[in-house]
Design an enzyme around this catalytic site. Structure first.
Site, PDB file in Angstrom:
ATOM      1  N   HIS A  52       0.848  -1.189   0.000  1.00 13.07           N
ATOM      2  CA  HIS A  52       0.000   0.000   0.000  1.00 13.07           C
ATOM      3  C   HIS A  52       0.884   1.239   0.000  1.00 13.07           C
ATOM      4  O   HIS A  52       2.116   1.134   0.078  1.00 13.07           O
ATOM      5  CB  HIS A  52      -0.930   0.008   1.223  1.00 13.07           C
TER       6      HIS A  52
HETATM    7  P1  TYD Z   1      -1.346  -2.856   8.158  1.00 16.17           P
HETATM    8  O1  TYD Z   1      -0.642  -1.562   8.170  1.00 16.17           O
HETATM    9  O2  TYD Z   1      -2.516  -3.010   7.197  1.00 16.17           O
HETATM   10  O3  TYD Z   1      -0.309  -4.037   7.916  1.00 16.17           O
HETATM   11  P2  TYD Z   1       0.422  -4.507   6.573  1.00 16.17           P
HETATM   12  O4  TYD Z   1       0.298  -3.386   5.612  1.00 16.17           O
HETATM   13  O5  TYD Z   1       1.813  -4.784   6.988  1.00 16.17           O
HETATM   14  O6  TYD Z   1      -0.262  -5.727   6.100  1.00 16.17           O
HETATM   15  O7  TYD Z   1      -1.832  -3.185   9.625  1.00 16.17           O
HETATM   16  C1  TYD Z   1      -2.376  -4.439   9.980  1.00 16.17           C
HETATM   17  C2  TYD Z   1      -3.413  -4.233  11.070  1.00 16.17           C
HETATM   18  O8  TYD Z   1      -2.809  -3.653  12.220  1.00 16.17           O
HETATM   19  C3  TYD Z   1      -4.549  -3.317  10.665  1.00 16.17           C
HETATM   20  O9  TYD Z   1      -5.751  -3.894  11.156  1.00 16.17           O
HETATM   21  C4  TYD Z   1      -4.289  -2.038  11.397  1.00 16.17           C
HETATM   22  C5  TYD Z   1      -3.466  -2.440  12.590  1.00 16.17           C
HETATM   23  N1  TYD Z   1      -2.458  -1.429  12.962  1.00 16.17           N
HETATM   24  C6  TYD Z   1      -2.677  -0.623  14.052  1.00 16.17           C
HETATM   25  O10 TYD Z   1      -3.717  -0.720  14.733  1.00 16.17           O
HETATM   26  N2  TYD Z   1      -1.734   0.298  14.409  1.00 16.17           N
HETATM   27  C7  TYD Z   1      -0.585   0.448  13.691  1.00 16.17           C
HETATM   28  O11 TYD Z   1       0.274   1.300  14.038  1.00 16.17           O
HETATM   29  C8  TYD Z   1      -0.378  -0.372  12.521  1.00 16.17           C
HETATM   30  C9  TYD Z   1       0.868  -0.233  11.680  1.00 16.17           C
HETATM   31  C10 TYD Z   1      -1.344  -1.299  12.209  1.00 16.17           C
END
Ligand code: TYD
Length: 135
Positions: A52
């Site tokens: 993303h």
């Molecule tokens: P996400 O950033 O979508 O992970 P990736 O892109 O690595 O797959 O985050 C995964 C989940 O964690 C999503 O439900 C949001 C949560 N999250 C938080 O609550 N706080 C944070 O600081 C981050 C980075 C993610």
């Protein structure tokens, strides 16, 4: 934003027979103030994370342990960065599409971020990202 705005940054390293030490200060070693830290660990073989971009968030990514690749894409070109040292990090500004992949066993990925978590800042659709990045 373009790939040229992304860069590997070497951090200070205090070598010592008792063990080495590295540090980061906001707005000095990295070009933003740190509002959040998070880390990715226990990644099963073959998995990838974080396909993303962010509209406004800046990040700095460090392989505290082990190794992984960060693929950056500005919509025009892609570049893969291999991170495997805790005294190097990758600065990724907003409006860059990024994926993390090929995590080694026991790798630990630390990410310093310029803002608190905001789901509304994510761009998860690649076509939308290209449109917003004017490519
Ligand atoms: P996400 O950033 O979508 O992970 P990736 O892109 O690595 O797959 O985050 C995964 C989940 O964690 C999503 O439900 C949001 C949560 N999250 C938080 O609550 N706080 C944070 O600081 C981050 C980075 C993610």
């Amino acid at each position: 934003m373009r790939l040229a705005n992304c860069k590997m940054i070497e951090l200070p390293k205090i070598l010592d027979a008792r063990g080495n030490l590295t540090f980061i200060e906001e707005n000095r070693h990295i070009p933003f103030a740190i509002k959040r830290c998070y880390w990715i660990y226990d990644v099963p073989g073959g998995e990838f994370r974080g396909s993303h971009a962010y509209q406004t968030l800046n990040e700095f990514i460090v392989a505290l342990s082990g190794s992984f690749e960060v693929v950056l894409d500005d919509g025009l070109e892609k570049k893969t960065f291999f991170l495997n040292r805790s005294y190097y990090g990758l600065f990724v500004p907003s409006m860059i599409w990024r994926s993390l992949q090929n995590f080694s066993t026991n790798s630990l990925c630390l990410i310093l971020a310029s803002d608190q978590y905001n789901a509304g800042d994510y761009i998860r659709d690649y076509a939308e990202f290209k449109r917003l990045n004017h490519v």
